[in-house]
Design an enzyme around this catalytic site. Structure first.
Site, PDB file in Angstrom:
ATOM      1  N   ILE A 104       0.824  -1.208   0.040  1.00 12.62           N
ATOM      2  CA  ILE A 104       0.047  -0.063  -0.083  1.00 12.62           C
ATOM      3  C   ILE A 104       0.822   1.282  -0.125  1.00 12.62           C
ATOM      4  CG2 ILE A 104      -1.723   1.256   1.130  1.00 12.62           C
ATOM      5  CD1 ILE A 104      -2.785  -1.562   2.697  1.00 12.62           C
ATOM      6  N   ASP A 151       7.198   2.756  -1.200  1.00  2.00           N
ATOM      7  CA  ASP A 151       6.996   1.651  -0.386  1.00  2.00           C
ATOM      8  C   ASP A 151       6.597   2.115   1.224  1.00  2.00           C
ATOM      9  OD1 ASP A 151       6.533  -1.072   0.419  1.00  2.00           O
ATOM     10  OD2 ASP A 151       8.653  -1.603   0.595  1.00  2.00           O
ATOM     11  N   LYS A 158      15.130 -11.066   6.788  1.00  3.34           N
ATOM     12  CA  LYS A 158      13.550 -11.052   6.927  1.00  3.34           C
ATOM     13  C   LYS A 158      13.394  -9.451   7.017  1.00  3.34           C
ATOM     14  CE  LYS A 158       9.532 -11.068   8.152  1.00  3.34           C
ATOM     15  NZ  LYS A 158       8.711  -9.932   8.496  1.00  3.34           N
ATOM     16  N   GLY A 181      14.215  -3.485  15.835  1.00  5.01           N
ATOM     17  CA  GLY A 181      12.690  -3.285  16.027  1.00  5.01           C
ATOM     18  C   GLY A 181      12.105  -2.709  17.198  1.00  5.01           C
ATOM     19  N   SER A 182      10.883  -3.287  17.612  1.00  9.03           N
ATOM     20  CA  SER A 182      10.375  -2.896  19.002  1.00  9.03           C
ATOM     21  C   SER A 182      10.953  -3.703  20.072  1.00  9.03           C
ATOM     22  CB  SER A 182       8.708  -2.972  18.912  1.00  9.03           C
ATOM     23  OG  SER A 182       8.566  -4.456  18.884  1.00  9.03           O
ATOM     24  N   THR A 214       8.886  -6.970  20.870  1.00  6.91           N
ATOM     25  CA  THR A 214       9.341  -8.293  19.698  1.00  6.91           C
ATOM     26  C   THR A 214      10.756  -8.735  20.192  1.00  6.91           C
ATOM     27  OG1 THR A 214       8.145  -7.020  18.010  1.00  6.91           O
ATOM     28  CG2 THR A 214       9.759  -8.780  17.483  1.00  6.91           C
ATOM     29  N   SER A 264      11.767  -8.876  23.010  1.00  8.10           N
ATOM     30  CA  SER A 264      11.745  -9.656  24.176  1.00  8.10           C
ATOM     31  C   SER A 264      11.286 -11.057  23.892  1.00  8.10           C
ATOM     32  CB  SER A 264      10.830  -9.089  25.221  1.00  8.10           C
ATOM     33  OG  SER A 264      10.572  -9.755  26.460  1.00  8.10           O
ATOM     34  N   LYS A 265      10.457 -11.022  22.715  1.00  9.68           N
ATOM     35  CA  LYS A 265      10.029 -12.471  22.411  1.00  9.68           C
ATOM     36  C   LYS A 265      11.288 -13.342  21.776  1.00  9.68           C
ATOM     37  CE  LYS A 265       5.250 -11.084  21.617  1.00  9.68           C
ATOM     38  NZ  LYS A 265       4.064 -10.957  20.544  1.00  9.68           N
ATOM     39  N   GLU A 278      18.711  -3.988  18.270  1.00  6.86           N
ATOM     40  CA  GLU A 278      18.591  -2.434  18.594  1.00  6.86           C
ATOM     41  C   GLU A 278      17.200  -2.255  18.754  1.00  6.86           C
ATOM     42  OE1 GLU A 278      17.482   0.863  17.283  1.00  6.86           O
ATOM     43  OE2 GLU A 278      19.047   0.952  15.433  1.00  6.86           O
ATOM     44  N   CYS A 336      14.229   5.295  15.493  1.00  4.95           N
ATOM     45  CA  CYS A 336      14.308   4.768  16.633  1.00  4.95           C
ATOM     46  C   CYS A 336      15.122   5.617  17.662  1.00  4.95           C
ATOM     47  CB  CYS A 336      14.760   3.538  16.633  1.00  4.95           C
ATOM     48  SG  CYS A 336      16.395   3.404  15.750  1.00  4.95           S
ATOM     49  N   GLU A 367       7.549   5.569  23.401  1.00  3.87           N
ATOM     50  CA  GLU A 367       7.831   5.663  21.867  1.00  3.87           C
ATOM     51  C   GLU A 367       6.765   5.810  21.019  1.00  3.87           C
ATOM     52  OE1 GLU A 367      11.318   4.067  18.908  1.00  3.87           O
ATOM     53  OE2 GLU A 367      10.062   2.706  19.907  1.00  3.87           O
TER      54      GLU A 367
END
Length: 503
Positions: free
Chosen positions: A28, A99, A185, A238-239, A242, A244-245, A260, A294, A393
């Site tokens: 989109i 993009d 990825k 990223g966040s 995520t 932490s996971k 980071e 970030c 953030e």
């Protein structure tokens, strides 16, 4: 502007491959909200094939095809990639704009940085050769010891949508320079240019399986990649949630990770500054990349003696920012990346207002846009340290403001955050800048500026902003293992045990 988006598949083992489940995700355009194409959506089945390809590439010919080659050999490929990026700069910049919505001038600048990053790590790859077998000084003359630096193996590189190709380069270039094989990825919200990196790798003849690129949803492709038992390391930007996971899944296999993550970085402006220069750096520090960065210095701390004049000029400068279709000449603020991000940013602003803060400027969709995920650059005052806008953030063009009366108070406010990525100080008193720099709890500090980034200098944070460093020599070390080799060189027996012949 009509831009042709190439139709791509997943890039695995040097070839374009349709996803096993044949799923695709629409692209989109954030400036128009129109679907302009689609990308392949990898799932766990594709992850299995990509990881196997990377493992085969790492072990092929007992490692002689990639990890055990000379750094100079790998550098040739990195330089070829850099040259192709430069050759395709205009095309790649336009694809990046359509993009993720960043202004064209920024996207083209990013492409220069991408090429520069591959060139830089080509140099470091060559330098690795000279560093092999670096001697270690020992206290015993009967031994000699040296160090080998070896690639970690197969690495998973998971990147965000705000700098799609550049964040990919920050990980791919050092990983390949080190001799690792990799699976990249990128974020499903902006993957187009990363798929074009696959085409670049194909064109320069990068050995099959050395770099594999999987696009798709985080839950369907990123998660099985990060937790795959045959992935030797995960590098993630990223966040914090995520991150932490990923750490949790990596911990099950004691797998190294570098991260980071988010930020809520401060910028301290003292009373002795040139106000207009400080205003411009304040704007650049928060509104660059449409506020989606970030390290954005999104918490302004301004000395109370100049606060009124500073904010007055800040608003005037902000109103001069050209908000337009990112392809328009002179655009300095485009749309945020997606409808979900647009709603999130507006919700942050609404919450700040409901908690008692003042929206000094902006806070809405620009009046000249009825379509697109555009948010006015927003300045919020009357902020308390308990407010959401101070603590969390936003990842959008939103600046919150507090005043201070003393250097100690400014430092205390600056460090009042769970994050620790960036921090900036603006003052003509360089001794004070030095004191504040040392007091900041952050991985990156800017003096009399905000957001400059060079691939030669380390990048990363502390606290909930992550750990490990990208860029510079530190970025290369992220993908290397250190092997100690010690040799006994005496002609005499060790002599700890008595020889049977002497009994």
């Amino acid at each position: 502007m009509a831009i042709h988006l190439p139709i791509r598949q997943l890039f695995i083992d040097g070839e374009w491959r349709e996803p096993i489940l044949k799923k695709r995700i629409p692209i989109i355009n954030p400036a128009t909200e129109q679907i302009v194409g689609d990308i392949p959506a990898a799932t766990a089945e594709d992850v299995e094939i990509a990881v196997e390809a990377a493992r085969k590439a790492f072990s092929r010919n007992k490692g002689q095809d990639w990890p055990s080659t000379s750094g100079a050999y790998r550098a040739k490929y990195l330089r070829a990639i850099a040259a192709k990026i430069t050759e395709k700069k205009s095309e790649l910049g336009k694809l990046e704009v359509i993009d993720c919505g960043k202004p064209l001038d920024e996207a083209l600048w990013d492409m220069d940085d991408v090429a520069g990053c591959f060139e830089y790590y080509a140099d470091l790859a060559e330098g690795l050769d000279a560093k092999q077998k670096a001697p270690v000084s020992l206290p015993m003359e009967t031994f000699k010891s040296y160090v080998l630096k070896e690639p970690l193996g197969v690495v998973a590189l998971i990147t965000p949508w705000n700098y799609p190709l550049l964040m990919g380069a920050w990980k791919v270039a050092p990983a390949l320079a080190a001799g690792c094989t990799a699976i990249l990825k990128p974020s499903e919200l902006a993957s187009v240019t990363c798929l074009e990196l696959a085409e670049v790798c194909r064109e320069v003849g990068l050995p099959p399986g050395v770099l594999n690129i999987l696009t798709g949803l985080g839950t369907e492709a990123g998660a099985p990649l990060a937790s795959h038992p045959h992935v030797d390391k995960v590098a993630f930007t990223g966040s914090s949630a995520t991150g932490s996971k990923i750490m949790t899944s990596a911990a099950q296999m004691v797998k190294p990770v570098s991260m980071e993550l988010g930020g809520k970085s401060p910028i301290i402006v003292f009373e002795d500054v040139d106000i207009d220069k400080a205003v411009e750096w304040t704007l650049f520090g928060c509104f660059w990349t449409n506020g989606q960065i970030c390290s954005a210095t999104s918490r302004l701390l301004v000395h109370e003696s100049i606060a009124s004049e500073f904010l007055d000029r800040l608003v005037k400068w902000t109103k001069k920012i050209k908000i337009s279709d990112p392809f328009e000449e002179g655009c300095r603020l485009g749309p945020v990346v997606s409808g979900g991000q647009y709603e999130k940013v507006l919700e942050f602003i609404a919450t700040a207002r409901s908690e008692g803060a003042t929206i000094l400027s902006g806070g809405n969709r620009p009046k000249h846009f009825t379509k697109g995920f555009f948010v006015e650059p927003t300045i919020i005052t009357d902020v308390t340290t308990s407010m959401q806008i101070w603590r969390e953030e936003v990842f959008g063009p939103v600046l919150c403001v507090k005043t201070f009366s003393s250097e100690d108070e400014a430092i205390e406010l600056a460090n009042d955050t769970h994050y620790g990525l960036g921090a900036a100080v603006i003052s003509n008193d360089l001794e004070r800048c030095d004191r504040v720099t040392k007091a900041f709890r952050a991985g990156i500090v800017w003096i009399n500026c905000s957001q400059p980034c060079f691939c030669q200098a380390p990048w990363g944070g502390i606290k909930r902003s992550g750990f490990g460093r990208e860029l510079g020599e530190w970025g290369l070390e992220n993908y290397l293992s250190v092997k100690q080799v010690t040799q006994y060189i005496s002609d005499e027996p060790w002599g700890w045990y008595q020889s049977p012949a002497k009994l």
